[in-house]
Design a protein around this motif. Sequence first.
Motif, PDB file in Angstrom:
ATOM      1  N   TYR A   1       0.827  -1.214   0.000  1.00  0.00           N
ATOM      2  CA  TYR A   1       0.000   0.000   0.000  1.00  0.00           C
ATOM      3  C   TYR A   1       0.856   1.258   0.000  1.00  0.00           C
ATOM      4  O   TYR A   1       0.486   2.279  -0.570  1.00  0.00           O
ATOM      5  N   ILE A   2       2.038   1.211   0.637  1.00  0.00           N
ATOM      6  CA  ILE A   2       2.879   2.405   0.742  1.00  0.00           C
ATOM      7  C   ILE A   2       3.560   2.750  -0.572  1.00  0.00           C
ATOM      8  O   ILE A   2       4.120   3.832  -0.720  1.00  0.00           O
TER       9      ILE A   2
ATOM     10  N   ARG B   1       1.052   7.842   2.666  1.00  0.00           N
ATOM     11  CA  ARG B   1       0.875   6.390   2.684  1.00  0.00           C
ATOM     12  C   ARG B   1       1.764   5.755   3.752  1.00  0.00           C
ATOM     13  O   ARG B   1       1.322   4.875   4.501  1.00  0.00           O
ATOM     14  N   GLU B   2       3.003   6.198   3.809  1.00  0.00           N
ATOM     15  CA  GLU B   2       3.944   5.626   4.774  1.00  0.00           C
ATOM     16  C   GLU B   2       3.497   5.912   6.206  1.00  0.00           C
ATOM     17  O   GLU B   2       3.583   5.039   7.075  1.00  0.00           O
TER      18      GLU B   2
ATOM     19  N   ARG C   1       3.340   9.617  -1.122  1.00  0.00           N
ATOM     20  CA  ARG C   1       4.102   8.523  -0.530  1.00  0.00           C
ATOM     21  C   ARG C   1       4.276   8.716   0.979  1.00  0.00           C
ATOM     22  O   ARG C   1       4.159   7.768   1.751  1.00  0.00           O
TER      23      ARG C   1
ATOM     24  N   PRO D   1       0.636   0.219  -5.637  1.00  0.00           N
ATOM     25  CA  PRO D   1      -0.269   0.069  -4.488  1.00  0.00           C
ATOM     26  C   PRO D   1      -1.277  -1.050  -4.663  1.00  0.00           C
ATOM     27  O   PRO D   1      -1.906  -1.473  -3.707  1.00  0.00           O
TER      28      PRO D   1
ATOM     29  N   TYR E   1       0.368   3.727   6.895  1.00  0.00           N
ATOM     30  CA  TYR E   1       0.704   2.304   6.954  1.00  0.00           C
ATOM     31  C   TYR E   1       1.510   1.982   8.204  1.00  0.00           C
ATOM     32  O   TYR E   1       1.272   0.961   8.860  1.00  0.00           O
TER      33      TYR E   1
ATOM     34  N   ARG F   1      -7.410   6.215   6.843  1.00  0.00           N
ATOM     35  CA  ARG F   1      -6.668   7.025   5.873  1.00  0.00           C
ATOM     36  C   ARG F   1      -7.543   8.168   5.383  1.00  0.00           C
ATOM     37  O   ARG F   1      -8.743   7.998   5.138  1.00  0.00           O
TER      38      ARG F   1
END
Length: 285
Positions: free
Chosen positions: A128-129, A237-238, A234, A134, A241, A217
């Motif tokens: 996902y990250i 996402r990081e 990114r 993704p 996650y 999210r």
Amino acid sequence: MASSSWPWHFVSVSPEQAQQRRDLLDLRGYYAQISVLFAIVIIRLYSGHEPAQKTPSRKKQKSWWDSPPFAGWMETRRQYAVTLIWFTWLLALSMWKTGDDYLHLTRALGHVSLSQLPFQTLMSPVYYISVSKPASPSVVSILTSISQPMLSPYHRLFGRIVLSPLLVGHAALYLAFFAQSDHPDFSSLLVKRLQDDDVQCGILAISVVVSVLLFVRPVGNPYWLRLWTSTSIRSRREAFYTVHLSLVAGLCLVAYYHVAQAQTFVLQALAAFVVNAGCCWVCAR
């Protein structure tokens, strides 16, 4: 004692009856996990016999089932319906053969919910990250031939609608039992049990579950966008996650020390994570 209008009551059981209940709990866990395998086989067979559709010349309008129930929601009515059906099945399995034993029902809710941890892990989008990849498939995506973007909503709803209510119900019923039970050295059994490690781990586990539900999210919400738009996709996402994975790992850790019966499911979830990550890495190469 529980209210007479409530079908389950606090009952005393013999050692033989306690062992029978322990065996029934184990059987519930097996049935819950076997039902997952059965569902995967059915989905695979259905998708394998489904005729291939030609690419339409223009975008097809979404059906009522494939539209969100409310504006701004991400998941569709179909995804909510499927998840609620699974929740109903697991709830019925938890109630199966409990008789009027309140504590047996309470333990069954927790046991059945934790039995689903490996399945939930195998649905998770490990990459996902990654902005470029993704949609790398999870193990369940590969087994069912369902693309990861179509499967990820079920992963989210499974945590919100299936696992969380069962775990919260398990904790609430246990705390109610402790609060209504006497103890010779304390004002109630609850006061005594709050000092025990297993109960403290259980309360911490439920706190983590609530934290996972609250930490979602950010998509389409102006409030969240103001907090997140200054960072790259990114980075967002990081951050999500890392926090999400840390909370789930924390849940597994405290569940492992909460009760011995949870340890098998936690170890299975750990193995599932390794397998899922390996499959995603191979598919993403």
